[in-house]
Design a protein around this motif. Structure first.
Motif, PDB file in Angstrom:
ATOM      1  N   GLU A 180       0.572  -5.116  -6.762  1.00 59.88           N
ATOM      2  CA  GLU A 180       0.565  -6.572  -6.592  1.00 59.88           C
ATOM      3  C   GLU A 180       0.898  -7.280  -7.909  1.00 59.88           C
ATOM      4  O   GLU A 180       1.619  -8.288  -7.922  1.00 59.88           O
ATOM      5  N   LYS A 239       0.821  -1.208   0.000  1.00 58.66           N
ATOM      6  CA  LYS A 239       0.000   0.000   0.000  1.00 58.66           C
ATOM      7  C   LYS A 239       0.855   1.259   0.000  1.00 58.66           C
ATOM      8  O   LYS A 239       0.521   2.254  -0.661  1.00 58.66           O
ATOM      9  N   SER A 275      -2.377   1.962  -7.976  1.00 66.52           N
ATOM     10  CA  SER A 275      -3.324   1.265  -7.105  1.00 66.52           C
ATOM     11  C   SER A 275      -2.595   0.090  -6.453  1.00 66.52           C
ATOM     12  O   SER A 275      -1.656  -0.468  -7.034  1.00 66.52           O
ATOM     13  N   ARG A 313      -3.575  -2.870  -6.203  1.00 68.28           N
ATOM     14  CA  ARG A 313      -3.721  -4.028  -7.083  1.00 68.28           C
ATOM     15  C   ARG A 313      -2.655  -4.017  -8.180  1.00 68.28           C
ATOM     16  O   ARG A 313      -2.083  -5.071  -8.513  1.00 68.28           O
ATOM     17  N   THR A 314      -2.365  -2.840  -8.728  1.00 72.32           N
ATOM     18  CA  THR A 314      -1.334  -2.734  -9.772  1.00 72.32           C
ATOM     19  C   THR A 314       0.034  -3.092  -9.204  1.00 72.32           C
ATOM     20  O   THR A 314       0.836  -3.787  -9.852  1.00 72.32           O
TER      21      THR A 314
END
Length: 206
Positions: free
Chosen positions: A175, A161, A170, A172-173
């Motif tokens: 990750e 984060k 983000s 998610r990106t």
């Protein structure tokens, strides 16, 4: 057992012959002789990795000059300097130029064997370390700029984060980038990725 190569570079024929004869008694060792440092350097591009028994006092370039020439080729070659008795100052200069050891002539056969074996152990260890480092650098070079940014964040101990916030991405990106870099580095854990980063020189030692 792997065959090793040793290069005896000495203009004194009786000394060179005696050294070659002694070393030829060791198993799995190929021994090559050269009359001068210039003769050795003339063929260096075609020679395999090995240990060099390098006389200090030779016509043309002396042992230290040859040592200076080959210092950029470590760990392919490792040198042992041969000196006359009492030439401590020469040994100190040789060590500063990367020599692995030095021997005073005439040298005791057992001492010769011990020094040569120690030199080969150092050369082979350094060669393995260099190979690991090169492989690690190649692996890191395969990463995209963003994947490397994420890796840098991981090296610095930041959570996904936090990395996402710093890179304006983000979570998610991040990750996805993390999964991609792990895949490219062929690792399954963060500790393995960090080990490669360390070997590649991305993590300072202090």
């Amino acid at each position: 057992m792997t065959t090793r190569s040793i290069y005896v570079v000495d203009d004194d024929l009786p000394v060179r012959t005696a050294l070659q004869s002694l070393l030829s008694t060791l198993p799995n060792l190929m021994v090559f002789g050269y009359r001068t440092g210039d003769d050795f350097l003339a063929e260096i591009e075609t020679l395999g990795p090995g240990c060099i028994l390098l006389d200090y006092d030779m016509p043309g370039r002396n042992g230290l000059s040859v040592l200076r020439e080959i210092s950029q080729l470590a760990p392919k070659f490792g040198a042992i300097i041969l000196t006359g008795q009492g030439a401590t100052s020469i040994a100190v200069q040789a060590w500063k130029l990367g020599a692995l050891d030095f021997l005073e002539k005439p040298c005791d056969p057992n001492t010769l064997f011990e020094v040569v074996d120690r030199a080969f152990s150092t050369i082979e260890r350094d060669h393995m370390t260099a190979s690991v480092a090169e492989n690690a650098r190649n692996a890191i070079a395969s990463l995209s700029a963003r994947e490397r940014d994420v890796l840098t964040g991981l090296i610095e101990g930041r959570a996904n984060k936090v990395i996402a916030y710093d890179l304006n991405l983000s979570p998610r990106t991040v990750e996805i980038y993390r999964a991609n870099l792990m895949d490219k580095l062929n690792v399954r854990s963060l500790s393995e990725a960090l080990r490669i980063a360390f070997a590649a020189g991305l993590i300072p030692m202090n």
